[in-house]
Motif scaffolding. Structure first.
Motif, PDB file in Angstrom:
ATOM      1  N   PHE A  19     -29.423  49.430  -9.571  1.00 28.31           N
ATOM      2  CA  PHE A  19     -29.936  49.996  -8.331  1.00 28.31           C
ATOM      3  C   PHE A  19     -31.386  50.461  -8.516  1.00 28.31           C
ATOM      4  O   PHE A  19     -31.826  50.729  -9.639  1.00 28.31           O
ATOM      5  CB  PHE A  19     -29.066  51.178  -7.883  1.00 28.31           C
ATOM      6  N   PRO A  20     -32.146  50.572  -7.426  1.00 32.05           N
ATOM      7  CA  PRO A  20     -33.549  50.996  -7.550  1.00 32.05           C
ATOM      8  C   PRO A  20     -33.717  52.467  -7.890  1.00 32.05           C
ATOM      9  O   PRO A  20     -34.800  52.877  -8.300  1.00 32.05           O
ATOM     10  CB  PRO A  20     -34.135  50.679  -6.148  1.00 32.05           C
ATOM     11  N   GLU A  21     -32.674  53.297  -7.729  1.00 31.81           N
ATOM     12  CA  GLU A  21     -32.810  54.713  -8.078  1.00 31.81           C
ATOM     13  C   GLU A  21     -33.020  54.866  -9.583  1.00 31.81           C
ATOM     14  O   GLU A  21     -32.502  54.091 -10.385  1.00 31.81           O
ATOM     15  CB  GLU A  21     -31.563  55.503  -7.656  1.00 31.81           C
ATOM     16  N   GLY A  22     -33.777  55.877  -9.969  1.00 29.72           N
ATOM     17  CA  GLY A  22     -34.055  56.106 -11.375  1.00 29.72           C
ATOM     18  C   GLY A  22     -32.906  56.785 -12.100  1.00 29.72           C
ATOM     19  O   GLY A  22     -31.868  57.135 -11.515  1.00 29.72           O
ATOM     20  N   GLU A  23     -33.108  56.986 -13.423  1.00 28.77           N
ATOM     21  CA  GLU A  23     -32.066  57.589 -14.249  1.00 28.77           C
ATOM     22  C   GLU A  23     -31.778  59.026 -13.826  1.00 28.77           C
ATOM     23  O   GLU A  23     -30.638  59.480 -13.915  1.00 28.77           O
ATOM     24  CB  GLU A  23     -32.484  57.547 -15.720  1.00 28.77           C
ATOM     25  N   VAL A  24     -32.796  59.750 -13.361  1.00 31.74           N
ATOM     26  CA  VAL A  24     -32.585  61.147 -12.975  1.00 31.74           C
ATOM     27  C   VAL A  24     -31.632  61.236 -11.784  1.00 31.74           C
ATOM     28  O   VAL A  24     -30.683  62.031 -11.770  1.00 31.74           O
ATOM     29  CB  VAL A  24     -33.934  61.813 -12.654  1.00 31.74           C
TER      30      VAL A  24
END
Length: 316
Positions: free
Chosen positions: A78-83
């Motif tokens: 997904f485009p969301e980051g690890e945070v």
């Protein structure tokens, strides 16, 4: 293509029996016959979970048993980051949907076991035997599922959320890819000066390429990567050229493209002065002319060659 879709949607709306609400969403419900997942409204309409956590929970529930659902795997999907992904998993843990435990394997190895419960409230109330198996339904006859009691009971929900009277949401399943994304480079020390310079460079990219309009959150996530380039003595012009050259058209995810280029094109540290110094050649012993036989021989001092010195020693 857009006109065909609009016509199909207009026909579907016209076929809805009964009065249509004057405002709000209108559901066009077409029953699924294969590749769907039943998701309870207690998760899809949870009052305390964020939208990212609800999406991650629905995605994990739609995956077959045994699929990797770690932070690295979900970030690569997904485009969301690890945070954001890590925060979503913690939310699901806090509300009882997710349970992650460390288990010890053979030969001293340690692994993380992830258990996802589609109805935490039902497990807490008791009387139901959990089933370990795939969450995806198909039109074919279902195989016999292995029943197994879960020893780790999820923690109770802080507040009970009543279910809405609507039918459960059914979503198509997806399989997470196995390819993992390389981590974003980070400097050895992210000083305030490096952070300020990297943040300014990222915010200024849209002046040179209008496609690279970044949100404040995206700039904050990419700052360590640009700081790593600056720490390796890369100039701002060189970084800007690397990030803005040959942009794909259309560019749908500018933050993901910049993250890839900052990682894949990271230059090595500049060599030091001693590394670039020319290697010294070993000193060469000069030639001398023998005073006795006038042959050439190597020596730092003039005199006789080895053969002549041997003759003189025998005569002596």
């Amino acid at each position: 293509m857009d006109t065909q879709h609009d016509n199909a949607l207009a026909h579907a709306l016209a076929a809805i029996p009964g009065p249509v609400p004057p405002s709000g969403v209108i559901h066009v419900v077409i029953p699924h016959t294969s590749r769907f997942t039943v998701v309870g409204n207690h998760l899809a309409q949870h009052a305390e979970l964020s939208l990212v956590a609800i999406g991650v929970g629905v995605h994990i529930q739609s995956l077959p048993a045994g699929t990797e659902v770690g932070i690295k795997t979900l970030t690569a999907r997904f485009p969301e980051g690890e945070v954001k992904i890590a925060c979503a998993l913690r939310e699901l843990e806090a509300h009882g949907y997710l349970r992650r435990t460390r288990v010890r394997l053979t030969r001293g190895r340690v692994a993380t076991r992830t258990v996802f419960c589609n109805q935490p409230g039902a497990v807490l109330r008791g009387g139901m035997v959990p089933v370990v198996g795939p969450a995806v339904r198909s039109a074919a006859p279902a195989p016999t599922l292995v029943r197994e009691h879960i020893h780790h009971v999820p923690e109770p929900e802080p507040t009970a959320v009543p279910e809405a009277p609507h039918a459960p949401v059914r979503l198509p399943s997806r399989t997470a890819p196995t390819q993992r994304r390389r981590p974003l480079p980070r400097p050895q020390a992210l000083t305030p000066e490096l952070r300020q310079a990297a943040s300014a460079l990222l915010a200024d990219l849209r002046r040179h390429a209008e496609e690279l309009v970044l949100s404040e959150e995206a700039v904050e996530e990419l700052v360590p990567g640009v700081a790593a380039w600056l720490e390796r003595d890369a100039t701002t012009d060189a970084i800007r050229r690397a990030l803005t050259a040959d942009l794909p058209q259309p560019l749908r995810h500018p933050a993901r493209l910049l993250r890839h280029r900052l990682t894949a094109l990271l230059p090595p540290p500049l060599p030091g002065v001693h590394d670039l110094a020319a290697t010294r050649r070993a000193p060469v012993t000069p030639f001398q002319t023998c005073d006795g036989c006038e042959r050439a021989f190597r020596s730092h001092d003039p005199g006789h060659c080895r053969d002549c010195r041997a003759q003189y020693w025998e005569a002596a």
